[in-house]
Motif scaffolding. Structure first.
Motif, PDB file in Angstrom:
ATOM      1  N   ALA A 123      23.586  55.075   4.921  1.00 20.27           N
ATOM      2  CA  ALA A 123      24.137  53.796   4.857  1.00 20.27           C
ATOM      3  C   ALA A 123      24.047  53.598   6.381  1.00 20.27           C
ATOM      4  O   ALA A 123      25.356  53.452   6.845  1.00 20.27           O
ATOM      5  CB  ALA A 123      25.174  53.527   4.378  1.00 20.27           C
ATOM      6  N   GLY A 187      37.016  57.030  13.235  1.00 21.16           N
ATOM      7  CA  GLY A 187      35.991  56.235  12.124  1.00 21.16           C
ATOM      8  C   GLY A 187      37.046  55.514  11.188  1.00 21.16           C
ATOM      9  O   GLY A 187      38.271  55.486  11.007  1.00 21.16           O
ATOM     10  N   ALA A 188      36.334  54.643  10.269  1.00 19.65           N
ATOM     11  CA  ALA A 188      36.809  53.814   9.256  1.00 19.65           C
ATOM     12  C   ALA A 188      37.789  54.700   8.237  1.00 19.65           C
ATOM     13  O   ALA A 188      38.584  54.693   7.655  1.00 19.65           O
ATOM     14  CB  ALA A 188      36.040  52.862   8.704  1.00 19.65           C
ATOM     15  N   MET A 189      37.037  56.020   8.218  1.00 20.75           N
ATOM     16  CA  MET A 189      37.385  56.983   7.045  1.00 20.75           C
ATOM     17  C   MET A 189      38.808  57.234   7.165  1.00 20.75           C
ATOM     18  O   MET A 189      39.485  57.463   6.482  1.00 20.75           O
ATOM     19  CB  MET A 189      36.025  58.024   7.191  1.00 20.75           C
ATOM     20  CG  MET A 189      35.966  58.527   5.908  1.00 20.75           C
ATOM     21  SD  MET A 189      35.282  57.199   4.633  1.00 20.75           S
ATOM     22  CE  MET A 189      36.141  57.529   3.219  1.00 20.75           C
ATOM     23  N   LEU A 192      41.104  54.660   6.562  1.00 19.91           N
ATOM     24  CA  LEU A 192      41.178  54.384   4.930  1.00 19.91           C
ATOM     25  C   LEU A 192      42.347  55.529   4.631  1.00 19.91           C
ATOM     26  O   LEU A 192      43.020  55.268   3.642  1.00 19.91           O
ATOM     27  CB  LEU A 192      39.986  54.487   4.339  1.00 19.91           C
ATOM     28  CG  LEU A 192      39.023  53.255   4.625  1.00 19.91           C
ATOM     29  CD1 LEU A 192      37.679  53.600   4.227  1.00 19.91           C
ATOM     30  CD2 LEU A 192      39.534  51.889   4.039  1.00 19.91           C
ATOM     31  N   ILE A 258      36.184  46.129  -0.544  1.00 18.26           N
ATOM     32  CA  ILE A 258      35.141  45.582   0.765  1.00 18.26           C
ATOM     33  C   ILE A 258      35.169  44.366   0.455  1.00 18.26           C
ATOM     34  O   ILE A 258      33.915  44.120   0.013  1.00 18.26           O
ATOM     35  CB  ILE A 258      34.143  46.813   0.647  1.00 18.26           C
ATOM     36  CG1 ILE A 258      34.553  48.183   0.700  1.00 18.26           C
ATOM     37  CG2 ILE A 258      33.548  46.494   2.028  1.00 18.26           C
ATOM     38  CD1 ILE A 258      33.532  49.040   0.445  1.00 18.26           C
ATOM     39  N   ASP A 291      38.590  47.323   3.733  1.00 17.13           N
ATOM     40  CA  ASP A 291      37.590  48.065   4.449  1.00 17.13           C
ATOM     41  C   ASP A 291      36.594  46.866   4.950  1.00 17.13           C
ATOM     42  O   ASP A 291      36.025  46.071   4.125  1.00 17.13           O
ATOM     43  CB  ASP A 291      36.824  48.988   3.707  1.00 17.13           C
ATOM     44  CG  ASP A 291      35.760  49.713   4.297  1.00 17.13           C
ATOM     45  OD1 ASP A 291      35.429  49.093   5.521  1.00 17.13           O
ATOM     46  OD2 ASP A 291      35.360  50.955   3.820  1.00 17.13           O
ATOM     47  N   TYR A 294      31.512  45.985   7.447  1.00 16.20           N
ATOM     48  CA  TYR A 294      30.309  45.333   7.703  1.00 16.20           C
ATOM     49  C   TYR A 294      30.541  43.980   7.883  1.00 16.20           C
ATOM     50  O   TYR A 294      29.582  43.237   7.926  1.00 16.20           O
ATOM     51  CB  TYR A 294      29.755  45.425   6.088  1.00 16.20           C
ATOM     52  CG  TYR A 294      29.140  46.608   5.619  1.00 16.20           C
ATOM     53  CD1 TYR A 294      28.066  47.316   6.409  1.00 16.20           C
ATOM     54  CD2 TYR A 294      29.820  47.518   4.950  1.00 16.20           C
ATOM     55  CE1 TYR A 294      27.594  48.768   6.203  1.00 16.20           C
ATOM     56  CE2 TYR A 294      29.595  48.729   4.696  1.00 16.20           C
ATOM     57  CZ  TYR A 294      28.414  49.414   5.316  1.00 16.20           C
ATOM     58  OH  TYR A 294      27.905  50.692   4.876  1.00 16.20           O
ATOM     59  N   SER A 323      31.101  52.329  13.494  1.00 15.21           N
ATOM     60  CA  SER A 323      29.981  52.896  13.148  1.00 15.21           C
ATOM     61  C   SER A 323      28.603  52.239  12.735  1.00 15.21           C
ATOM     62  O   SER A 323      27.763  52.702  12.743  1.00 15.21           O
ATOM     63  CB  SER A 323      30.504  53.769  11.795  1.00 15.21           C
ATOM     64  OG  SER A 323      31.629  54.787  12.433  1.00 15.21           O
ATOM     65  N   ARG A 331      32.510  58.271  16.347  1.00 15.43           N
ATOM     66  CA  ARG A 331      33.923  58.410  15.493  1.00 15.43           C
ATOM     67  C   ARG A 331      35.006  57.461  15.657  1.00 15.43           C
ATOM     68  O   ARG A 331      36.271  57.951  16.107  1.00 15.43           O
ATOM     69  CB  ARG A 331      34.392  59.572  15.205  1.00 15.43           C
ATOM     70  CG  ARG A 331      33.086  60.519  14.831  1.00 15.43           C
ATOM     71  CD  ARG A 331      32.492  60.275  13.676  1.00 15.43           C
ATOM     72  NE  ARG A 331      33.063  60.146  12.327  1.00 15.43           N
ATOM     73  CZ  ARG A 331      33.289  59.136  11.644  1.00 15.43           C
ATOM     74  NH1 ARG A 331      32.227  58.028  11.885  1.00 15.43           N
ATOM     75  NH2 ARG A 331      33.913  59.149  10.479  1.00 15.43           N
TER      76      ARG A 331
HETATM   77  C1  LIG Z   1      32.144  50.915   3.266  1.00 14.88           C
HETATM   78  C2  LIG Z   1      32.104  52.022   4.077  1.00 14.88           C
HETATM   79  N1  LIG Z   1      33.262  52.317   4.737  1.00 14.88           N
HETATM   80  C3  LIG Z   1      33.484  53.520   5.485  1.00 14.88           C
HETATM   81  C4  LIG Z   1      32.383  54.235   5.947  1.00 14.88           C
HETATM   82  C5  LIG Z   1      32.719  55.356   6.797  1.00 14.88           C
HETATM   83  O1  LIG Z   1      33.016  54.706   7.938  1.00 14.88           O
HETATM   84  P1  LIG Z   1      33.101  55.673   9.410  1.00 14.88           P
HETATM   85  O2  LIG Z   1      31.736  56.109   9.822  1.00 14.88           O
HETATM   86  O3  LIG Z   1      33.471  54.601  10.313  1.00 14.88           O
HETATM   87  O4  LIG Z   1      34.027  56.609   9.374  1.00 14.88           O
HETATM   88  C6  LIG Z   1      31.329  53.582   5.410  1.00 14.88           C
HETATM   89  C7  LIG Z   1      30.144  54.554   5.915  1.00 14.88           C
HETATM   90  O5  LIG Z   1      28.981  54.554   5.115  1.00 14.88           O
HETATM   91  C8  LIG Z   1      31.111  52.854   4.560  1.00 14.88           C
HETATM   92  O6  LIG Z   1      29.847  52.105   4.006  1.00 14.88           O
END
Ligand SMILES: Cc1ncc(COP(=O)(O)O)c(C=O)c1O
Length: 482
Positions: A123, A187-189, A192, A258, A291, A294, A323, A331
């Motif tokens: 993705a 990153g978003a990860m 979260l 999301i 989240d 997008y 990202s 990141r």
């Molecule tokens: C909905 C969603 N949240 C978080 C992430 C991860 O994001 P990041 O690369 O910023 O950690 C993704 C990556 O595919 C995602 O689709």
């Protein structure tokens, strides 16, 4: 452009200009999302008046072939998204379940890491759609000039220049954050992860949309948290009546969602629903981990607001990153965690001391001076056109009984294959042909969605991609009959 149109009967001249452009579109010379020549240029090229071209463009607009974009020109419209019906929503489940997706996700992603694989399973947009060269140039210029600052730790809450840029942009989404509301993350990860750790412990239960981004499921699994999967509609997102019922019946510690262009559904929760979601949770003092990764990739006219825009009690923990729009490998992400800000800062420090300094500096500089809005406009246009082309190709090549989502933003499609088709078998067979897909069961704690796959449209449509869609369609047809 070809030979000029001969001036003749004035009344029908614009018909001929319109027919000329329509033919270029039909032949594929001009493709969805392409800019068509400006009114003045075409008038000069074709030796007709500006008024004639304007009239022709109006006719093409009325026929739905092109669209005018303010201060930008005329563009070929994405063709009507495929005529296939939308996938069906999941059925509600009434009990909390443990999550066990990590080994399946690892298997799927190990296989898809091979070079040269057609990355329908990822993705992420192709690097050629991202401001790759510009950002890398900015990074190296900063690295040359930053001296000690570039190699120093950047402790929480994170680089002030970056937090200022994020806060400035948040006004456009109805949030009006201050730089002090924000903590930058890896990153978003990581955002979260920190948010979830701040509000739930091992053995607790959280509510989550279903299907759910498998990264969220992996995270929940790693923390020993249980989930209640709330069905989500492919266009409007989480079913709030079911959520309300579950909030009554279970002790839910947090809700994860999301709302804007959900992965994998592409759904967009309407504003009223976001407001209801925030209010419903706030009444019970349940935090919402949102989240919004997008949110900038909308196909409509306006950037949708995050649920955070309706937060009155500081209970919405907004998470995002750069990202999907700039550079996944840098990141750089962030969170605006409301009343949990101090705790998130402490958790961040304990977890990783701080984020990498130089990538944050480069992103901040790009946001301030790099033409970010211009880049986002072009990216959205390309992605909308790619999603439309991919939907058409799926309608053409996939077996009867296939259903496909109609995302309002982002760049993934959620495909329901005919009942009984094994998405895991499709995944394995597709890999043998050098194509990755994301199989439905990794999007559910209970491994539901056994006949669904998610497909990435982040790569420019080409003969190679079209051929791969044809191969995938054949594999799905064979699996449907097996
Ligand atoms: C909905 C969603 N949240 C978080 C992430 C991860 O994001 P990041 O690369 O910023 O950690 C993704 C990556 O595919 C995602 O689709």
């Amino acid at each position: 452009m070809q030979a000029p149109i001969e001036p003749q009967d004035e009344a029908h001249l614009y018909d001929r200009v319109a027919a000329h452009i329509a033919e270029l579109i039909a032949r594929g010379t001009l493709r969805p999302g392409d800019r068509i020549p400006s009114v003045r240029r075409l008038s000069r090229q074709q030796g007709v008046s500006v008024a004639t071209v304007l009239q022709a463009y109006l006719q093409l607009e009325n026929r739905g072939l092109i669209e005018a974009r303010p201060q930008s020109g005329h563009y070929v419209r994405a063709r009507r998204i495929s005529a296939l019906p939308e996938p069906r929503a999941a059925r509600p489940s009434s009990s909390a379940s443990r999550v066990s997706v990590k080994s399946l996700v690892a298997k799927v992603y190990r296989a898809a890491r091979e070079p040269h694989i057609i990355p329908f399973g990822a993705a992420c947009p192709s690097p050629e759609l991202l401001p790759t060269d510009k950002l890398n140039r900015i990074l190296s210029a900063i690295a040359r000039g930053a001296g000690g600052a570039g190699v120093a730790y950047d402790p929480p809450p994170g680089l002030p220049a970056l937090r200022r840029q994020i806060a400035r942009r948040s006004v456009e989404w109805g949030c009006a954050l201050s730089p002090d509301d924000i903590v930058t993350t890896v990153g978003a990860m990581e955002a979260l992860h920190l948010c979830l750790r701040a509000v739930a412990r091992r053995g607790d239960t959280v509510a989550l949309e279903s299907p759910a981004y498998y990264g969220l499921l992996q995270l929940i699994e790693s923390l020993g948290i249980k989930v209640i999967e709330i069905p989500a509609h492919p266009r409007t997102g989480m079913d709030l009546d079911t959520l309300e019922e579950m909030l009554e019946r279970h002790r839910i510690k947090a809700c994860l969602a999301i709302p804007n262009f959900n992965n994998p559904l592409g759904s967009a929760m309407p504003d009223e629903a976001k407001e209801r979601l925030v209010a419903m949770l706030a009444r019970r003092e349940v935090p919402l981990i949102e989240d919004d990764i997008y949110g900038d990739l909308y196909f409509g006219d306006v950037r949708p607001r995050p649920a955070k825009a309706f937060d009155r009690k500081g209970l919405v923990m907004l998470c995002s990153s750069f990202s999907k729009t700039m550079a996944p490998g840098y990141r750089v992400g962030w969170t605006a965690p409301g009343r949990f800000h101090d705790e998130i800062e402490q958790l961040k420090f304990a977890q990783s001391i701080g984020g990498a300094t130089l990538p944050q500096m480069a992103i901040a500089e790009f946001l301030e001076n790099g033409g970010h809005d211009h880049h986002l406009r072009a990216l959205r246009r390309r992605l909308a056109a790619q999603v439309a082309r991919m939907s058409e190709a799926i309608a053409e090549h996939f077996p009867p009984g296939t259903r496909v989502s109609r995302p309002a933003g982002g760049f993934v499609l959620w495909i329901e294959l005919p009942p009984g088709t094994s998405a895991l078998a499709v995944h394995e067979r597709a890999l043998e042909h050098g194509i990755s897909v994301a199989p439905g069961p990794i999007f559910s704690a209970k491994h539901r969605f056994s006949n669904y796959i998610r497909v990435n449209c982040g790569y420019p449509f080409s003969d190679l991609i079209e051929h791969a869609v044809g191969t995938l369609g054949r594999i799905c047809a064979e699996a449907a009959e097996a």
